[in-house]
Motif scaffolding. Sequence first.
Motif, short mmCIF file in Angstrom:
data_model
loop_
_atom_site.label_atom_id
_atom_site.label_comp_id
_atom_site.label_asym_id
_atom_site.label_seq_id
_atom_site.Cartn_x
_atom_site.Cartn_y
_atom_site.Cartn_z
N VAL A 220 0.83 -1.20 0.00
CA VAL A 220 0.00 0.00 0.00
C VAL A 220 0.87 1.25 0.00
CG1 VAL A 220 -1.63 1.37 1.35
CG2 VAL A 220 -2.00 -1.10 1.06
N ALA A 221 1.91 1.25 0.86
CA ALA A 221 2.80 2.41 0.91
C ALA A 221 3.54 2.57 -0.40
CB ALA A 221 3.78 2.25 2.06
N ALA A 222 3.98 1.46 -0.99
CA ALA A 222 4.69 1.52 -2.26
C ALA A 222 3.76 2.05 -3.36
CB ALA A 222 5.20 0.13 -2.63
N ALA A 223 2.48 1.65 -3.30
CA ALA A 223 1.52 2.13 -4.30
C ALA A 223 1.29 3.63 -4.16
CB ALA A 223 0.21 1.37 -4.15
N GLU A 224 1.19 4.08 -2.92
CA GLU A 224 1.00 5.52 -2.69
C GLU A 224 2.21 6.31 -3.17
OE1 GLU A 224 0.18 5.52 1.45
OE2 GLU A 224 -1.99 5.20 1.17
N GLU A 225 3.42 5.76 -2.94
CA GLU A 225 4.64 6.41 -3.41
C GLU A 225 4.65 6.50 -4.93
OE1 GLU A 225 9.38 5.40 -3.63
OE2 GLU A 225 8.23 4.69 -1.90
N TRP A 226 4.23 5.39 -5.59
CA TRP A 226 4.17 5.37 -7.06
C TRP A 226 3.22 6.44 -7.58
CZ3 TRP A 226 1.11 5.08 -11.25
CH2 TRP A 226 1.67 4.65 -12.47
N ARG A 227 2.07 6.54 -6.94
CA ARG A 227 1.07 7.52 -7.38
C ARG A 227 1.58 8.94 -7.21
NH1 ARG A 227 -4.38 7.68 -4.08
NH2 ARG A 227 -2.89 8.53 -2.59
N GLU A 228 2.26 9.22 -6.07
CA GLU A 228 2.80 10.56 -5.84
C GLU A 228 3.87 10.90 -6.87
OE1 GLU A 228 4.19 10.55 -1.86
OE2 GLU A 228 2.16 10.43 -0.96
N ARG A 229 4.66 9.90 -7.24
CA ARG A 229 5.74 10.14 -8.17
C ARG A 229 5.24 10.39 -9.59
NH1 ARG A 229 8.03 5.35 -8.53
NH2 ARG A 229 8.78 5.52 -6.39
N HIS A 230 4.26 9.58 -10.02
CA HIS A 230 3.82 9.65 -11.41
C HIS A 230 2.53 10.45 -11.61
CE1 HIS A 230 6.85 6.79 -12.77
NE2 HIS A 230 6.53 6.01 -11.73
N GLY A 231 1.67 10.51 -10.59
CA GLY A 231 0.41 11.23 -10.72
C GLY A 231 -0.36 10.72 -11.93
N SER A 232 -0.80 11.65 -12.78
CA SER A 232 -1.54 11.27 -13.98
C SER A 232 -0.65 11.30 -15.22
CB SER A 232 -2.73 12.23 -14.18
OG SER A 232 -2.27 13.56 -14.31
N SER A 233 0.66 11.43 -15.01
CA SER A 233 1.58 11.53 -16.15
C SER A 233 1.82 10.20 -16.84
CB SER A 233 2.92 12.11 -15.68
OG SER A 233 3.55 11.22 -14.76
N ARG A 234 1.59 9.10 -16.13
CA ARG A 234 1.80 7.78 -16.72
C ARG A 234 0.74 6.81 -16.26
NH1 ARG A 234 4.69 2.92 -16.22
NH2 ARG A 234 5.72 3.33 -14.23
N LYS A 235 0.18 6.09 -17.20
CA LYS A 235 -0.83 5.10 -16.88
C LYS A 235 -0.16 3.82 -16.37
CE LYS A 235 -4.76 2.59 -18.86
NZ LYS A 235 -5.55 2.36 -20.09
N PRO A 236 -0.56 3.31 -15.20
CA PRO A 236 0.08 2.10 -14.67
C PRO A 236 -0.23 0.88 -15.52
CG PRO A 236 -1.84 2.66 -13.36
CD PRO A 236 -1.64 3.80 -14.32
N THR A 237 0.70 -0.03 -15.56
CA THR A 237 0.53 -1.28 -16.29
C THR A 237 0.38 -2.44 -15.31
OG1 THR A 237 2.89 -1.82 -16.37
CG2 THR A 237 2.01 -0.37 -18.12
N ILE A 238 0.03 -3.59 -15.83
CA ILE A 238 -0.09 -4.77 -14.98
C ILE A 238 1.28 -5.14 -14.39
CG2 ILE A 238 0.22 -6.43 -16.86
CD1 ILE A 238 -1.88 -8.21 -15.47
N ASN A 239 2.33 -4.83 -15.13
CA ASN A 239 3.68 -5.09 -14.61
C ASN A 239 4.00 -4.19 -13.42
OD1 ASN A 239 4.43 -7.11 -16.47
ND2 ASN A 239 4.88 -5.57 -18.02
N ASP A 240 3.54 -2.93 -13.48
CA ASP A 240 3.72 -2.02 -12.35
C ASP A 240 3.04 -2.57 -11.11
OD1 ASP A 240 5.19 -0.08 -13.77
OD2 ASP A 240 3.36 0.81 -14.56
N VAL A 241 1.79 -3.01 -11.28
CA VAL A 241 1.02 -3.54 -10.16
C VAL A 241 1.73 -4.75 -9.56
CG1 VAL A 241 -1.16 -4.61 -9.45
CG2 VAL A 241 -1.17 -2.67 -11.04
N ALA A 242 2.23 -5.64 -10.42
CA ALA A 242 2.91 -6.84 -9.95
C ALA A 242 4.17 -6.49 -9.16
CB ALA A 242 3.26 -7.74 -11.13
N ARG A 243 4.98 -5.51 -9.67
CA ARG A 243 6.21 -5.13 -8.97
C ARG A 243 5.91 -4.48 -7.62
NH1 ARG A 243 8.14 -3.79 -14.34
NH2 ARG A 243 7.29 -1.67 -14.12
N ILE A 244 4.92 -3.60 -7.61
CA ILE A 244 4.57 -2.89 -6.37
C ILE A 244 4.05 -3.88 -5.32
CG2 ILE A 244 2.98 -1.21 -5.35
CD1 ILE A 244 3.10 0.28 -8.07
#
Length: 373
Positions: A23-47
């Motif tokens: 959850v913390a890693a996901a929140e960090e990802w969102r803060e870093r990328h915001g709406s600038s990049r659409k997450p992929t299934i690979n992103d979800v798996a890594r997080i």
Amino acid sequence: MQARLSSREGQSVSTEDEAIEPVAAAEEWRERHGSSRKPTINDVARIAGVSKRTVSRVINNSPLVKEKTRTEIGKVIDIVGFSPDPQARGLAFRHSYLIGMIYDNPNPQYVVNMQQGILAGLNKSGHELVLHPCDRESDTFLQDVRQFIERLKLFGVILTPSVSEDERIVEMLREIGCAYIRIASVALEDNDNMIVSNDRIGGREAGRHLAGLGHERIGFISGKPSFRSSRERRAGFEEALAERGLTLDPALVRDGAYTFQSGLERGRELLQMDPRPTAIFAANDEMAVGVLQALSIAGLRVPDDMSIMGYDDFQISISVWPRITTVHSPVSRLGELAAEKLLLLKEQEGLAGGDETCTPWLIERESTAAPRK
């Protein structure tokens, strides 16, 4: 303690010093990328620190994922705003996320109820339903179905009666490697591909009800002779009469077509018998309402002059007066089970468990009563 730490590129790395939960890693990802990049299934798996296949199973609502894992991955998906692309998923797995319902049934309400059940079974799975009406008597029947499956690259198909009773289509599906579930009145094969509706049990319920009221001269209007369900309902009906020492008079049997018009026409024929039957069992509600219309035109009252009974318990059975006594066939539930079983069949690569069955039951209403003496 080994834990996951998200890097700037969204990849999880191991550290002995600090633990970052998904959850913390996901929140960090969102803060870093915001709406600038659409997450992929690979992103979800890594997080989440799981495999891409596990994420895919969660997206498809697979029962093979532990609830704790499902919850964690679900939270990650929600936080980063991941939304799977059905077209991309289809390309990745070399098939679409479409389920085909193939039918040749003259009763529109049956089709609607079956469709609603299948949609319930597919709920939140990421799959969609496409319908394919067909004509089993057509010279191009098999060719048309095959083109439908191959054109859409279907995930699998659900075969409803009477298509499900045709061994030619099953052989074709096996040949092209398409997963399937058959819905039929009896088990037609000894493996994991069946949902059984037990129409013989339903016919038995109808026979016991009318014989129990004291009827002995009973008319029967069947569905299409080519439908196994029609034969099964008659067989169960005759078995119940035999329990009371009664037999079904062949002179009182008529072939219908599971339609209102056929019920009306066959009902008129039975009314011309002398003596006429004291009760008529029509093998579905559409035909039963057709018989009711025939009696009304003839100036006869139901159930005073004749009892009427149907099968299915569709909306039409309570849209007339008197309301039709019938046998409830859980069509929507059959469709729901078929969808769930098809998804599981694909997920477990052919190991979906035994055949599933649903048992029909009697619904007693105002259209049946003891015969007048």
